[in-house]
Design a protein around this motif. Sequence first.
Motif, mmCIF file in Angstrom:
data_model
loop_
_atom_site.group_PDB
_atom_site.id
_atom_site.type_symbol
_atom_site.label_atom_id
_atom_site.label_comp_id
_atom_site.label_asym_id
_atom_site.label_seq_id
_atom_site.Cartn_x
_atom_site.Cartn_y
_atom_site.Cartn_z
ATOM 1 N N ALA A 170 -16.653 -14.813 2.715
ATOM 2 C CA ALA A 170 -17.814 -14.700 1.833
ATOM 3 C C ALA A 170 -17.469 -15.082 0.399
ATOM 4 C CB ALA A 170 -18.356 -13.280 1.892
ATOM 5 N N TYR A 229 1.186 1.835 -5.889
ATOM 6 C CA TYR A 229 -0.153 1.713 -5.347
ATOM 7 C C TYR A 229 -0.962 2.998 -5.462
ATOM 8 C CZ TYR A 229 -3.809 -0.247 -2.591
ATOM 9 O OH TYR A 229 -5.015 -0.742 -2.202
ATOM 10 N N THR A 245 -19.011 4.489 -18.689
ATOM 11 C CA THR A 245 -18.136 3.398 -19.108
ATOM 12 C C THR A 245 -18.638 2.046 -18.634
ATOM 13 O OG1 THR A 245 -16.413 4.992 -18.645
ATOM 14 C CG2 THR A 245 -15.705 2.805 -19.294
ATOM 15 N N ARG A 253 0.825 -1.195 0.000
ATOM 16 C CA ARG A 253 0.000 0.000 0.000
ATOM 17 C C ARG A 253 0.871 1.260 0.000
ATOM 18 N NH1 ARG A 253 -4.412 -1.769 3.083
ATOM 19 N NH2 ARG A 253 -5.053 -2.521 1.051
ATOM 20 N N SER A 257 -14.597 1.053 -10.012
ATOM 21 C CA SER A 257 -15.561 1.887 -10.718
ATOM 22 C C SER A 257 -14.852 3.054 -11.378
ATOM 23 C CB SER A 257 -16.586 2.414 -9.735
ATOM 24 O OG SER A 257 -17.224 1.349 -9.112
ATOM 25 N N PRO A 258 -15.017 3.175 -12.700
ATOM 26 C CA PRO A 258 -14.355 4.276 -13.405
ATOM 27 C C PRO A 258 -15.016 5.614 -13.085
ATOM 28 C CG PRO A 258 -15.661 2.967 -14.910
ATOM 29 C CD PRO A 258 -15.739 2.293 -13.600
ATOM 30 N N HIS A 309 -18.048 -1.582 -17.319
ATOM 31 C CA HIS A 309 -16.994 -2.315 -16.636
ATOM 32 C C HIS A 309 -17.605 -3.527 -15.960
ATOM 33 C CE1 HIS A 309 -17.769 -1.229 -12.341
ATOM 34 N NE2 HIS A 309 -18.540 -0.349 -12.943
ATOM 35 N N LEU A 316 -13.338 -4.413 -11.951
ATOM 36 C CA LEU A 316 -14.332 -4.288 -10.879
ATOM 37 C C LEU A 316 -14.278 -2.933 -10.202
ATOM 38 C CD1 LEU A 316 -14.334 -7.803 -9.262
ATOM 39 C CD2 LEU A 316 -15.993 -6.783 -10.781
ATOM 40 N N ALA A 352 -19.163 -17.988 -1.823
ATOM 41 C CA ALA A 352 -19.829 -17.678 -3.093
ATOM 42 C C ALA A 352 -19.253 -18.540 -4.211
ATOM 43 C CB ALA A 352 -19.663 -16.204 -3.425
ATOM 44 N N ASN A 355 -15.784 8.011 -15.209
ATOM 45 C CA ASN A 355 -16.839 8.281 -16.174
ATOM 46 C C ASN A 355 -18.025 7.356 -15.903
ATOM 47 O OD1 ASN A 355 -18.445 8.718 -18.328
ATOM 48 N ND2 ASN A 355 -16.880 8.377 -19.872
ATOM 49 N N THR A 356 -19.200 7.941 -15.748
ATOM 50 C CA THR A 356 -20.327 7.117 -15.335
ATOM 51 C C THR A 356 -20.937 6.307 -16.471
ATOM 52 O OG1 THR A 356 -21.687 9.060 -15.630
ATOM 53 C CG2 THR A 356 -21.026 8.547 -13.381
ATOM 54 N N ILE A 411 -20.668 -9.370 -12.680
ATOM 55 C CA ILE A 411 -20.611 -8.263 -11.717
ATOM 56 C C ILE A 411 -20.134 -7.038 -12.472
ATOM 57 C CG2 ILE A 411 -19.885 -7.555 -9.428
ATOM 58 C CD1 ILE A 411 -18.847 -10.164 -8.846
ATOM 59 N N GLY A 412 -20.507 -5.857 -12.005
ATOM 60 C CA GLY A 412 -20.066 -4.623 -12.637
ATOM 61 C C GLY A 412 -21.256 -3.878 -13.180
ATOM 62 N N ASN A 413 -21.054 -3.163 -14.269
ATOM 63 C CA ASN A 413 -22.175 -2.458 -14.883
ATOM 64 C C ASN A 413 -21.977 -2.470 -16.396
ATOM 65 O OD1 ASN A 413 -24.589 -1.260 -14.348
ATOM 66 N ND2 ASN A 413 -23.766 0.821 -14.326
#
Lengths: 310, 308
Positions: free
Chosen positions: B121, B24, B217, B19, B211-212, B219, B209, B125, B214-215, B239-241
């Motif tokens: 988790a 990083y 895009t 980190r 989040s970019p 991913h 995974l 899954a 730009n809304t 998963i993603g959008n």
Amino acid sequence: MAVKLLSETEKSFITYGVQDDFRSDGRSNIDYRPMELETDVVSHANGSARLRLANTDVLVGVKTEVDTPSPDNPGAGKIEFFVDCSANATPEFEGRGGEQLANSISNMMQRAYHSSQAFNLKQLCILDGKQCWKLYIDVLILECGGNLCDAVSLAVKAALFNTRIPFVKAALMDGGNVDLQLSDDPYDCKLLDVGSAPLLVTLCKIGEKCVVDPSAEEESCSVISLVVGVTGNPKNYCTPEESAKVAEGKAKCSAISMSGPGSVATKTLKDAINQGIVAAQSLDSALGHALLRERKENVTLKKHSYGFLK
Amino acid sequence: MPLDYRRFNGPEDSVSYKRFTKNYIRNYDEIHKELVNKNGVRKDGRAMDEARSLFARTDMVSQAKGSAYIEMKKTKVICSVFDPRETPHQNEFSQLGQLYCEVKLAPFSCPRQRRPHAPDAEERALSVALRQALEPAVCRHMFPNYQVDIFVLILEHDGSCLSAAINAAGLALADAAVPMYDIITACSVAIIGEHSFLDPSEEEEFVALMSPENTETNHGVITMSTLSELKQVSHFTQIGNLDVECVTNAIQTLEQECSKIVPNIQKVLVSSVTKCFKQKQRLDEEAKEREAELDAKMEEWKKKLKAG
């Protein structure tokens, strides 16, 4: 899902009905059952909603707490889902019986809310890298009449729409620690931007066709169902005056998964995803409409509160 | 979750030293740009639509009924399948056999953080996803009221670990001679904007995974497992959008890619069967030789006895 005992004849009655686009309760394959929604039902929660979808009954409460953000994502808050299948719903949920179902629903919700395009966690930030809000979303399943995923996602979105987060009046930096001062006034709070929050749509494959909003009987006729999480349109969640400023949101898939022991052909899969998006869009606009009306009633103090009496 | 105090769990709030390295603190765009160069070549020298080369073998664990080992560059997975046994803690008779799947990530398998000993988790899954993927492929009516245990251990995780786990489990089930309808194969794709990374590495998955800014895009990560001969999809997760066209295109490419893996798995299975067969032949021959020797000795003794 909770298993209903059905005879072979009953099963084939449902299956053949679905092929002719006619279901046992008179709906067509793309119809939802009637819903009742009421927000602000739990006084001790920051936001709450109760949704009744025919025989399915879900109660959602949102509690907020102050937490430190994760070092990977210093500018974002946190959100966590817990689903509890009460044994009141069916005796099968007694003890650890409902755990698997509860896990699968909370997992699906967590995944659907993962992307910042679906739900922006930046709005939960208080101090970058130091303090953020953590939303605990507790879902109680009071009655189980099929199609839990959809009901839960609708109720969660309604509860988030209703959630009030107290304003931070001042923050004092004391060495490395942060002291927050919050306002005492319960009306001195901000609302969350939940327009794009996803809704889940379950598509149950019965025979050759897919149906939305399966009842418990229909669920036991199908071997495979597809759950599609679709982001909402923020325009549906603001008054006409505000909506000029808000960008049109495109419905996108935020999560997809399959449940059940069966399998599907690729063509059915593609069709089902498209069908799910159409269903989610109409569901989203209906939900937005209902929530706005309720908020307006709240402001003008004309709201009838039913709680659990209805 | 109760902690296991016999193990050293480490302080709860420790963070990886990485980190604090320069690498990083880069922002999203920098990391994103680095994944693929101008010529469309990825960091590890692959083309965008090129899967990693696959190494697979059976007979990895001698004690198990069937086992498999799969290696896709730095993703390494062991799977073992055990004999059917009566389903424990079950009162009712079940017509269909059960599959019990458990996926475990080794504590040192992930590049970012150490995995805890207790299943978290993500592991749970993965186990559920694996069972979901395998159930349509196995003839479960052949062993009613019994369960088959499938254990997957991910030794090294460098992306697409679910698809590697499904491939390994399919191979191990076939090796264990569990009756199946078809060979099951799986593949993943990571999508960032207009790029889609087939068979993504861990870093590509991680960025997909995130989040970019730009809304608009796209991913996300999609994993799909298929029964190629039957043309069925047994598992699908995303998963993603992503918008719909993106998902439909991905389904197409994943279907092709899954069917590309099938001949390789078949080859491994054929070679393991021939190996088994040869071994049996050799054992038979050896047994015959030994018997002939014994017979000869017996004759000799009989002669001696008669003479004496």
